[in-house]
Design an enzyme around this catalytic site. Sequence first.
Site, PDB file in Angstrom:
ATOM      1  N   SER A   1       0.830  -1.208   0.000  1.00  0.00           N
ATOM      2  CA  SER A   1       0.000   0.000   0.000  1.00  0.00           C
ATOM      3  C   SER A   1       0.862   1.254   0.000  1.00  0.00           C
ATOM      4  CB  SER A   1      -0.927   0.003   1.224  1.00  0.00           C
ATOM      5  OG  SER A   1      -1.851  -1.054   1.165  1.00  0.00           O
TER       6      SER A   1
ATOM      7  N   ARG B   1       0.069   8.195   5.864  1.00  0.00           N
ATOM      8  CA  ARG B   1      -0.928   7.481   6.667  1.00  0.00           C
ATOM      9  C   ARG B   1      -2.335   8.014   6.411  1.00  0.00           C
ATOM     10  NH1 ARG B   1      -0.155   4.311  11.336  1.00  0.00           N
ATOM     11  NH2 ARG B   1       1.983   3.570  11.578  1.00  0.00           N
TER      12      ARG B   1
ATOM     13  N   HIS C   1      -3.334   6.442   3.205  1.00  0.00           N
ATOM     14  CA  HIS C   1      -3.534   5.008   3.420  1.00  0.00           C
ATOM     15  C   HIS C   1      -4.864   4.728   4.112  1.00  0.00           C
ATOM     16  CE1 HIS C   1      -2.676   1.132   5.673  1.00  0.00           C
ATOM     17  NE2 HIS C   1      -2.489   0.795   4.416  1.00  0.00           N
TER      18      HIS C   1
END
Length: 337
Positions: free
Chosen positions: A142, A165, A168
């Site tokens: 990812s 993050r 993600h």
Amino acid sequence: MKTGVILISHGSKISSGNEGLLKIADMLRAMNRWDMVEPAFLQLAKPGLDEVVEKTVANGMGRIVVAPLLLFKGNHVFKDIPEMLEKERAKYPKMEFIYTNNIGADERIALIAADRIHEKLVERQFGEKGRLEQPQLIIDESFEIIDKLVNLANIPELQRPVIQRAIHATGDTEYAYNLLFSSNAVEAGVKAIKDGKNIITDVNMVKAGISKKPVENFGGKLVCKIDDNLVADEAKRSGKTRAMIAMQFSLDEMQGGVVVIGNAPTALFELIDLIKKDKAKPALVIGIPVGFVGAVEAKAALKQISIPYITNDNRKGGSAVAVAIINAVIELAKKAR
């Protein structure tokens, strides 16, 4: 002044070829930013620009913004549409016409293209079940994909993992461009966590997603008072939201700590008011509430205070991205021990 927006595209003899423009018009209407949004076609389909201008004028618009949904500049952008607009200006001399740039070579278009390419590649790999059963491989892949989709080379080093993050957690690459950091915001959050300060959240959903153990290892704790009985009683008495009252009731715990707001714009407004009154002194505010009412305004107000902050400038946000941001800061604190 009422504003009408006309989206103009090429047009096709095949009805399905015109559906995209109609859908985009619906999306823009849903934003409720303009009084009218109407599609028009240059040729091969109806309605034409003249018909839509007539409709827009009849509906009492004071100005008309014409936006060509054409990817690259050509005769339509340089010649055809401007000539059409001159005719409309002659018919409606009191109307203000504004002609926008075409879509053009924009990095956001490149991101969409990258997403489309990746979607097809994923389809071809879907049968590789083994790799989808290994959590760390999924995470690693990812982040590799994120690195390929967005260029963070010019982003300050401590901000990169926060942005990664956020992307993600949401699948939204726009956070690479609209996540806003005040000066030394990440550094302030890292220091607060390392110093054993608390993390205050607006709702329990945010609290539940935060990495609790490392915070406690540093000496801090996670605090959310929205479900406290005293908060509920005061909210009922005062007519304010529980999220607002919870901020008031968390003043002692938040001094020098990190406040994370991912759900309630009212909580962010209340926190800002407490900061302005010198009652609240957090080290960092992560203010990224989601919503159509108050979220954008609360974030704009946050950018006016002197406390370090991380936010964005649109209605997007929510618990997932708020958790992703604070967990990234916690990870940075762990690495800095």
